[in-house]
Design a protein around this motif. Sequence first.
Motif, mmCIF file in Angstrom:
data_model
loop_
_atom_site.group_PDB
_atom_site.id
_atom_site.type_symbol
_atom_site.label_atom_id
_atom_site.label_comp_id
_atom_site.label_asym_id
_atom_site.label_seq_id
_atom_site.Cartn_x
_atom_site.Cartn_y
_atom_site.Cartn_z
ATOM 1 N N UNK A 94 -16.509 -7.295 -15.075
ATOM 2 C CA UNK A 94 -15.280 -7.298 -15.434
ATOM 3 C C UNK A 94 -14.482 -7.918 -14.527
ATOM 4 N N UNK A 95 -13.434 -8.760 -15.107
ATOM 5 C CA UNK A 95 -12.426 -9.261 -14.221
ATOM 6 C C UNK A 95 -10.990 -8.555 -14.125
ATOM 7 N N UNK A 96 -10.518 -8.682 -12.956
ATOM 8 C CA UNK A 96 -9.218 -7.921 -12.606
ATOM 9 C C UNK A 96 -8.372 -8.841 -11.799
ATOM 10 N N UNK A 97 -7.036 -8.944 -11.607
ATOM 11 C CA UNK A 97 -6.375 -9.686 -11.028
ATOM 12 C C UNK A 97 -5.474 -8.784 -10.143
ATOM 13 N N UNK A 98 -4.850 -9.301 -8.862
ATOM 14 C CA UNK A 98 -3.938 -8.712 -8.224
ATOM 15 C C UNK A 98 -2.970 -9.798 -8.005
ATOM 16 N N UNK A 99 -1.776 -9.489 -8.120
ATOM 17 C CA UNK A 99 -0.696 -10.604 -8.041
ATOM 18 C C UNK A 99 0.444 -10.252 -7.237
ATOM 19 N N UNK A 100 0.954 -10.735 -6.298
ATOM 20 C CA UNK A 100 2.132 -10.442 -5.420
ATOM 21 C C UNK A 100 3.026 -11.922 -5.364
ATOM 22 N N UNK A 101 4.172 -11.602 -6.271
ATOM 23 C CA UNK A 101 5.131 -12.828 -6.075
ATOM 24 C C UNK A 101 6.397 -12.389 -5.369
ATOM 25 N N UNK A 102 6.484 -11.550 -4.268
ATOM 26 C CA UNK A 102 7.633 -11.307 -3.759
ATOM 27 C C UNK A 102 8.098 -12.471 -2.897
ATOM 28 N N UNK A 103 9.348 -13.004 -2.604
ATOM 29 C CA UNK A 103 9.649 -13.861 -1.618
ATOM 30 C C UNK A 103 9.531 -13.347 -0.260
ATOM 31 N N UNK A 104 9.452 -14.546 0.675
ATOM 32 C CA UNK A 104 9.494 -14.323 1.954
ATOM 33 C C UNK A 104 8.102 -13.634 2.566
ATOM 34 N N UNK A 105 8.057 -13.406 3.811
ATOM 35 C CA UNK A 105 7.204 -12.713 4.598
ATOM 36 C C UNK A 105 6.688 -11.571 3.762
ATOM 37 N N UNK A 106 5.367 -11.057 3.704
ATOM 38 C CA UNK A 106 5.043 -9.799 2.958
ATOM 39 C C UNK A 106 3.866 -9.268 3.483
ATOM 40 N N UNK A 107 3.576 -7.945 3.334
ATOM 41 C CA UNK A 107 2.453 -7.296 3.826
ATOM 42 C C UNK A 107 1.954 -6.436 2.275
ATOM 43 N N UNK A 108 0.529 -7.018 1.973
ATOM 44 C CA UNK A 108 -0.211 -6.508 0.631
ATOM 45 C C UNK A 108 -1.443 -5.899 0.950
ATOM 46 N N UNK A 109 -1.866 -5.223 -0.100
ATOM 47 C CA UNK A 109 -3.345 -4.773 0.143
ATOM 48 C C UNK A 109 -3.978 -4.920 -1.451
ATOM 49 N N UNK A 110 -5.423 -5.528 -1.231
ATOM 50 C CA UNK A 110 -6.168 -5.384 -2.406
ATOM 51 C C UNK A 110 -7.178 -4.966 -2.247
ATOM 52 N N UNK A 111 -8.044 -4.108 -3.098
ATOM 53 C CA UNK A 111 -9.230 -3.294 -2.926
ATOM 54 C C UNK A 111 -10.486 -3.884 -4.020
ATOM 55 N N UNK A 112 -11.521 -3.746 -3.521
ATOM 56 C CA UNK A 112 -12.885 -4.387 -4.142
ATOM 57 C C UNK A 112 -13.873 -3.242 -4.398
ATOM 58 N N UNK A 113 -14.498 -3.431 -5.189
ATOM 59 C CA UNK A 113 -15.749 -2.323 -5.414
ATOM 60 C C UNK A 113 -16.810 -2.883 -4.848
ATOM 61 N N UNK A 114 -18.036 -2.220 -4.998
ATOM 62 C CA UNK A 114 -19.283 -3.021 -4.386
ATOM 63 C C UNK A 114 -19.649 -4.102 -4.833
ATOM 64 N N UNK A 115 -20.244 -5.125 -4.488
ATOM 65 C CA UNK A 115 -20.944 -6.271 -4.802
ATOM 66 C C UNK A 115 -19.949 -6.917 -5.615
ATOM 67 N N UNK A 116 -18.652 -7.128 -5.186
ATOM 68 C CA UNK A 116 -17.704 -7.880 -5.807
ATOM 69 C C UNK A 116 -17.651 -9.399 -5.493
#
Length: 143
Positions: A94-116
């Motif tokens: 399956x495909x999934x997406x993480x999108x972050x479109x906040x302006x300026x500097x930013x900190x973000x996290x995204x997670x991955x399952x095994x064998x991604x």
Amino acid sequence: MKRTISVLAVATGVLAATITGIGPASAATPAVDCSTGGYTRVLTSYVPTNVERPAVDGRTYNIGGPLEYTYEICLDIPDTETFTIEVRIWNNGTWSEFVDDRPGDKVFRYSLGPNSFWQVYGTMTGPGSTYLYYTWHEKQIQA
């Protein structure tokens, strides 16, 4: 003397506003400092403005191992711009997406399952036909 009094009145009004916490909206937003996050990988690069570009993390393809991971990213870009990040993840059919479109500097996290398998795309807004620099700070956290 009247001028002195009116200047004092204005100064008193500014002081009262400062004490009560009234100020510009930008003062309420804490600054992002990528140097304090313990990031283990740093990449400085550039992107053309207003065009989606793959591999903004410096890697064309990412293949994960048997464990689950979370990536924390601190992105340092010009203050007046927006860098939209899209992470496209393939995991167990399956495909999934993480999108972050906040302006300026930013900190973000995204997670991955095994064998991604995943790719990171980015689009920096800005004046047409220009290139803007960014710095990608990254650390991997085992889930």
